[in-house]
Design an enzyme around this catalytic site. Sequence first.
Site, PDB file in Angstrom:
ATOM      1  CG  ASP A 171      -6.588  -0.344   6.116  1.00 39.59           C
ATOM      2  OD1 ASP A 171      -6.927   0.862   6.060  1.00 39.59           O
ATOM      3  OD2 ASP A 171      -6.927  -1.180   5.253  1.00 39.59           O
ATOM      4  CD  GLU A 228      -5.104   3.962   4.720  1.00 35.74           C
ATOM      5  OE1 GLU A 228      -4.071   3.427   4.275  1.00 35.74           O
ATOM      6  OE2 GLU A 228      -6.246   3.719   4.301  1.00 35.74           O
ATOM      7  CG  ASP A 249      -8.948  -5.007   4.711  1.00 33.28           C
ATOM      8  OD1 ASP A 249      -9.057  -3.876   4.204  1.00 33.28           O
ATOM      9  OD2 ASP A 249      -9.798  -5.898   4.583  1.00 33.28           O
TER      10      ASP A 249
END
Length: 156
Positions: free
Chosen positions: A7, A67, A139
């Site tokens: 991420d 992502e 995160d």
Amino acid sequence: MIILGLDPSLSCTGWGVIRAEGSRLSHIANGQIATDARAPMEQRLAHLHAGVTAVIEAHRPDRGAVEEVFVNKNPQSTLKLAQARGSVLAACGGCRLPVREHSARLVKKALVGTGAAEKAQVQAMLRVLLPGVVIAGSDAADALAVAITEANLGPR
């Protein structure tokens, strides 16, 4: 199959490593790579690159997932996110780790069943899918969710 989920963020990039054996998932590790907001951009990006490279070298994943970048209302924020993402992807490329990209909406839908899920719902599902997991932060949770999405999508 060992999968690394990422991420990306300039301030704190989350990472999560899982093992997928058929439909069985198990947690290997997760963490966050934080950068110093006062450091020059090139140092922050180098820190992210080195951190992701170290995670790849330590866990030797078979594939990765990241992502996708989303567009913020603030163009400067979008640009910084894109730079961080580029650094993370370059680290994967340097380690010859194949990577797929997934939208945040797909990740939420894959874990919770709706693309509009809240972070708390995603984290609750992580605890169901990876019993006993201790999550290093939000995160890292997002990165584990990306890894699980990749595992559920199956081979390339």
